[in-house]
Design a protein around this motif. Structure first.
Motif, PDB file in Angstrom:
ATOM      1  N   UNK A 105     -13.894  37.638 -56.648  1.00 15.27           N
ATOM      2  CA  UNK A 105     -14.649  38.412 -57.630  1.00 15.27           C
ATOM      3  C   UNK A 105     -16.145  38.155 -57.486  1.00 15.27           C
ATOM      4  N   UNK A 106     -16.504  36.915 -57.132  1.00 19.16           N
ATOM      5  CA  UNK A 106     -17.915  36.569 -56.957  1.00 19.16           C
ATOM      6  C   UNK A 106     -18.483  37.063 -55.634  1.00 19.16           C
ATOM      7  N   UNK A 107     -17.655  37.613 -54.768  1.00 26.96           N
ATOM      8  CA  UNK A 107     -18.135  38.129 -53.489  1.00 26.96           C
ATOM      9  C   UNK A 107     -17.973  37.187 -52.319  1.00 26.96           C
ATOM     10  N   UNK A 108     -17.239  36.072 -52.505  1.00 24.45           N
ATOM     11  CA  UNK A 108     -16.991  35.127 -51.410  1.00 24.45           C
ATOM     12  C   UNK A 108     -15.641  35.480 -50.776  1.00 24.45           C
ATOM     13  N   UNK A 109     -15.644  36.536 -49.993  1.00 24.68           N
ATOM     14  CA  UNK A 109     -14.387  37.091 -49.499  1.00 24.68           C
ATOM     15  C   UNK A 109     -13.735  36.213 -48.445  1.00 24.68           C
ATOM     16  N   UNK A 110     -14.518  35.659 -47.557  1.00 23.99           N
ATOM     17  CA  UNK A 110     -13.932  34.843 -46.489  1.00 23.99           C
ATOM     18  C   UNK A 110     -13.307  33.558 -47.035  1.00 23.99           C
ATOM     19  N   UNK A 111     -13.989  32.778 -47.895  1.00 23.28           N
ATOM     20  CA  UNK A 111     -13.317  31.602 -48.465  1.00 23.28           C
ATOM     21  C   UNK A 111     -12.084  31.975 -49.287  1.00 23.28           C
ATOM     22  N   UNK A 112     -12.124  33.098 -49.997  1.00 26.01           N
ATOM     23  CA  UNK A 112     -10.964  33.505 -50.790  1.00 26.01           C
ATOM     24  C   UNK A 112      -9.770  33.808 -49.896  1.00 26.01           C
ATOM     25  N   UNK A 127     -18.146  29.476 -58.286  1.00 30.26           N
ATOM     26  CA  UNK A 127     -16.854  29.831 -57.683  1.00 30.26           C
ATOM     27  C   UNK A 127     -16.580  28.989 -56.447  1.00 30.26           C
ATOM     28  N   UNK A 128     -17.608  28.748 -55.634  1.00 31.56           N
ATOM     29  CA  UNK A 128     -17.429  27.928 -54.430  1.00 31.56           C
ATOM     30  C   UNK A 128     -17.066  26.496 -54.793  1.00 31.56           C
ATOM     31  N   UNK A 129     -17.705  25.950 -55.812  1.00 26.50           N
ATOM     32  CA  UNK A 129     -17.387  24.592 -56.236  1.00 26.50           C
ATOM     33  C   UNK A 129     -15.980  24.496 -56.804  1.00 26.50           C
ATOM     34  N   UNK A 130     -15.561  25.494 -57.560  1.00 25.17           N
ATOM     35  CA  UNK A 130     -14.184  25.516 -58.083  1.00 25.17           C
ATOM     36  C   UNK A 130     -13.179  25.546 -56.930  1.00 25.17           C
ATOM     37  N   UNK A 160     -10.951  26.408 -44.592  1.00 27.10           N
ATOM     38  CA  UNK A 160     -11.284  26.521 -46.012  1.00 27.10           C
ATOM     39  C   UNK A 160     -12.248  25.422 -46.443  1.00 27.10           C
ATOM     40  N   UNK A 161     -11.946  24.175 -46.102  1.00 27.27           N
ATOM     41  CA  UNK A 161     -12.826  23.077 -46.498  1.00 27.27           C
ATOM     42  C   UNK A 161     -14.185  23.169 -45.802  1.00 27.27           C
ATOM     43  N   UNK A 162     -14.184  23.639 -44.573  1.00 25.81           N
ATOM     44  CA  UNK A 162     -15.458  23.814 -43.893  1.00 25.81           C
ATOM     45  C   UNK A 162     -16.330  24.856 -44.574  1.00 25.81           C
ATOM     46  N   UNK A 163     -15.721  25.952 -45.022  1.00 31.83           N
ATOM     47  CA  UNK A 163     -16.472  27.000 -45.712  1.00 31.83           C
ATOM     48  C   UNK A 163     -17.001  26.518 -47.054  1.00 31.83           C
ATOM     49  N   UNK A 164     -16.145  25.886 -47.849  1.00 30.04           N
ATOM     50  CA  UNK A 164     -16.588  25.453 -49.175  1.00 30.04           C
ATOM     51  C   UNK A 164     -17.610  24.326 -49.075  1.00 30.04           C
ATOM     52  N   UNK A 165     -17.452  23.450 -48.086  1.00 29.55           N
ATOM     53  CA  UNK A 165     -18.446  22.391 -47.894  1.00 29.55           C
ATOM     54  C   UNK A 165     -19.794  22.978 -47.496  1.00 29.55           C
ATOM     55  N   UNK A 166     -19.775  23.975 -46.618  1.00 26.48           N
ATOM     56  CA  UNK A 166     -21.029  24.608 -46.201  1.00 26.48           C
ATOM     57  C   UNK A 166     -21.699  25.347 -47.359  1.00 26.48           C
ATOM     58  N   UNK A 167     -20.898  25.961 -48.227  1.00 26.45           N
ATOM     59  CA  UNK A 167     -21.451  26.731 -49.335  1.00 26.45           C
ATOM     60  C   UNK A 167     -21.985  25.846 -50.453  1.00 26.45           C
ATOM     61  N   UNK A 168     -21.390  24.691 -50.641  1.00 27.58           N
ATOM     62  CA  UNK A 168     -21.784  23.824 -51.756  1.00 27.58           C
ATOM     63  C   UNK A 168     -22.616  22.636 -51.330  1.00 27.58           C
ATOM     64  N   UNK A 169     -22.761  22.400 -50.025  1.00 24.59           N
ATOM     65  CA  UNK A 169     -23.469  21.228 -49.540  1.00 24.59           C
ATOM     66  C   UNK A 169     -24.970  21.428 -49.492  1.00 24.59           C
ATOM     67  N   UNK A 170     -25.707  20.352 -49.319  1.00 27.10           N
ATOM     68  CA  UNK A 170     -27.174  20.432 -49.277  1.00 27.10           C
ATOM     69  C   UNK A 170     -27.705  21.115 -48.038  1.00 27.10           C
ATOM     70  N   UNK A 171     -26.899  21.201 -46.971  1.00 26.04           N
ATOM     71  CA  UNK A 171     -27.394  21.812 -45.731  1.00 26.04           C
ATOM     72  C   UNK A 171     -27.643  23.305 -45.880  1.00 26.04           C
ATOM     73  N   UNK A 172     -27.048  23.924 -46.901  1.00 22.04           N
ATOM     74  CA  UNK A 172     -27.190  25.367 -47.053  1.00 22.04           C
ATOM     75  C   UNK A 172     -28.635  25.754 -47.352  1.00 22.04           C
ATOM     76  N   UNK A 173     -29.308  24.949 -48.168  1.00 19.22           N
ATOM     77  CA  UNK A 173     -30.688  25.270 -48.510  1.00 19.22           C
ATOM     78  C   UNK A 173     -31.603  25.211 -47.295  1.00 19.22           C
TER      79      UNK A 173
END
Length: 664
Positions: free
Chosen positions: A192-199, A156-159, A231-244
């Motif tokens: 629906x996936x629980x990512x309320x703030x990005x949504x 969902x974050x990548x979409x 929005x882009x900051x949230x999705x980048x943080x969720x899908x980027x390598x820094x999250x791990x």
């Protein structure tokens, strides 16, 4: 009862309804959707109960069933044409409807559910409106969230990231109804996936893009840039390598579906002020109060409106509505000068007071702004208050303490001065401190720019009174010079000084005093009430220095606008905005480097390079890409611009005074 409404009076619609109806169109009809939206917008709209009716042509009509003023499902939009339900009319109708959240399951939420931050123009997207759970009862403690994204969340974050990148590349001019619907579809999947703030951020982006494309008077490009950066900051943080590597902030990145309320027991509240709330979809009033511990809280009454022309009177009239808290029988205006004793109180992290059935509240005595516990709000130095407000802006909205953007200042008015050669007049004031710190010169702006609210008229009445001393409450306006949106004013602590003992600031050449009727309790809510000429009385002063002269305009500051304008132009025009001539690019680069902003010059060069780097096939034709590299470059430039703006604002209020007004 049937009532005819204005042609722009459409019901609200859930974001997922827009996504589903638009996605049901054929590719051919999707190309015609924007033209159909423009045509349908000219049609008259009539309402009868929970149904809105729009004539499509001589034979067919659109009917929107919207219980509570919100279309909650695709089947609630019906068209009488032969192509229905896969017709362009249904898609055009939901595109014209303002985005809204679902109606409350029991009763309408109190208006604190509509954020009154940040900017006074406040075109606040309803997607960010939190709902009050279970009739204001405290919510149970939720189990801890997973420390890593689930496959569904990651997909969902990548979409959502791809949809946001595509919208940025298109810009406002190219973000038509189909692009907006795709972002809303991704937002629904994220929710629906629980990512309320990005949504919620995605819905806010669509709301502001609609305002920009329609030329809405409350559209501000800076607000659109801010929500798109978020929005882009949230999705980048969720899908980027820094999250791990740093999974700790996952909870903040996900956000929450509802605000939680904690039991507070007994509270003794003292009213501070009340302000009108006026957004593109809501109108009402919010009251601010402080408890004995110095924590700020809000009680509000804000409801959806369907007529933009009547929204401002609704907001002003809401000040006379009864505060929705227990059995208290006082209006918001009265509460701004009185107090409440509350039992069984519940309060959210953001300071919103719950109004559940278990809450009991009775009227109590208020406190003057010069008496404790209210007076301690003015004891903090201005620079420290600004630092607190700027730090809170980095937090998600649902985590910001109530009033984190409010400043409590004592000022001496300096009069009106032009913003630059030939510029508009602006009211200036000098902050007063009793600790020997710096006293910055501040631009005092209306709390809201709408002409039907009392802010502008009240400031115009204050402008011819240089030397007038005031105690005020305002909202920080982030700029490279001290600026404040003034919400309420009152008499300063030394206003009651006897005539034989001159006030501490008598050497400033006070020309007027604020003398209010007894029922005003020494304060004025500038958005809900109007000052009278009799409230400003000439001061009896002995011979002394004249009021201090207005500051002289300083030299032009650093050229931070060079990068900021390119960031904004990208949002407006899209990727095509970054194709200037080599001479223009060299001039921008030289201007930034000469001012010592080498990082800004590098970021601008990188943004332009990413915008021009378009993949092509063997025949030289541009091949559609995912715009990820371009969005990454834009986000880096936008984040740098944001950080630089915060630094300049902090420096302007700091120990080293920055004169005002500045030459644009």
């Amino acid at each position: 009862m049937s009532a005819t409404t204005r042609e722009n009076d459409w019901p609200g619609v859930r974001p997922e309804v827009v996504a589903e109806v638009v996605s049901g169109l054929s590719a051919r009809l999707q190309k015609r959707l924007d033209a159909a939206v423009a045509k349908l917008a000219q049609r008259p709209v009539s309402r009868s109960g929970d149904e809105w009716r729009v004539p499509v042509d001589e034979e067919a009509s659109l009917v929107l069933h919207a219980p509570g003023g919100v279309v909650v499902g695709p089947d609630d939009v019906r068209c009488g044409c032969l192509l229905a339900p896969a017709c362009v009319h249904r898609a055009a109708a939901v595109t014209l409807c303002p985005l809204a959240e679902a109606p409350e399951p029991t009763e309408p939420a109190p208006a604190a559910s509509v954020p009154t931050e940040p900017a006074p123009a406040a075109s606040v997207p309803t997607a960010s409106v939190p709902t009050e759970p279970g009739g204001d009862e405290p919510t149970a403690t939720e189990p801890p969230e997973p420390a890593t994204l689930t496959p569904a969340e990651l997909a969902a974050a990548r979409h959502l990231h791809r949809a946001a990148c595509a919208l940025l590349a298109a810009g406002v001019s190219g973000a038509g109804a189909v692009s907006q619907a795709e972002l809303l579809r991704a937002a629904h999947r994220a929710r629906v996936a629980g990512l309320y703030r990005p949504a919620a951020a995605a819905v806010a982006v669509v709301t502001r893009i609609r305002a920009a494309r329609s030329g809405a008077p409350d559209h501000r490009l800076a607000d659109l840039v801010a929500v798109l950066r978020d929005l882009l900051g949230l999705t980048t943080a969720l899908t980027g390598p820094a999250l791990a590597a740093a999974p700790a902030p996952l909870g903040a990145l996900r956000g929450t579906a509802r605000q939680s309320y904690a039991e507070e027991g007994g509270l003794r509240l003292y009213g501070l002020f009340a302000e009108p709330v006026l957004t593109a979809t809501h109108a009402g009033a919010v009251s601010w109060a402080v408890d004995t511990g110095g924590r700020l809280s809000t009680v509000a009454e804000v409801l959806p409106h369907g007529d933009a022309a009547a929204a401002a009177p609704l907001a002003v009239g809401a000040g006379n509505r009864t505060v929705r808290l227990g059995d208290a029988a006082l209006s918001h205006r009265e509460f701004s000068r009185a107090g409440l004793a509350v039992q069984g109180a519940t309060r959210s992290v953001t300071g919103r007071l719950g109004a559940g059935a278990s809450v009991r509240a009775v009227r109590a005595a208020g406190a003057d702004w010069t008496a404790e516990p209210v007076a301690r709000l003015w004891s903090e130095p201005p620079a420290a208050q600004v630092a607190r407000a700027l730090a809170a802006q980095e937090l998600p909205y649902e985590s910001r303490p109530a009033g984190s953007d409010l400043l409590f200042l004592d000022v001496t008015l300096l009069g009106a001065a032009p913003s630059g050669p030939g510029g508009a007049l602006q009211l200036l004031g000098r902050a007063r401190t009793r600790t020997g710190g710096s006293e910055p010169v501040i631009v005092l702006r209306p709390g809201h720019e709408h002409p039907d609210l009392a802010f502008r008229a009240n400031l115009a009445l204050l402008a011819p009174a240089p030397g007038l001393r005031l105690r005020l409450i305002g909202r920080l306006e982030r700029a490279d010079r001290p600026e404040l949106r003034v919400l309420a004013i009152g008499t300063p602590p030394d206003a009651a000084a006897p005539a034989a003992a001159p006030a501490p600031d008598a050497d400033r050449g006070e020309s007027h005093r604020l003398v209010l009727p007894a029922d005003r309790a020494g304060r004025i809510n500038l958005g809900l009430e109007r000052l009278q000429t009799a409230d400003l009385q000439p001061a009896e002063r002995s011979a002394g220095p004249a009021p201090e002269p207005l500051p002289v305009a300083p030299p032009v500051g650093p050229p931070v606008h060079v990068l900021g304008r390119r960031v904004e132009q990208t949002v407006t025009t899209g990727r095509s905005a970054l194709a200037p001539s080599p001479a223009t690019a060299a001039a921008d680069r030289g201007l930034l480097r000469a001012a010592g902003l080498a990082t800004a010059a590098d970021l601008l060069d990188g943004l332009r390079a990413a915008g021009a780097d378009r993949p092509r096939d063997v025949f030289g034709r541009i091949v559609q890409d995912d715009h990820d590299a371009f969005a990454t470059a834009w986000l880096a430039a936008a984040d740098y611009t944001e950080a630089l703006a915060v630094a300049l604002c902090s420096a302007a209020w700091g120990d080293e005074e920055v004169p005002y007004p500045a030459t644009p």
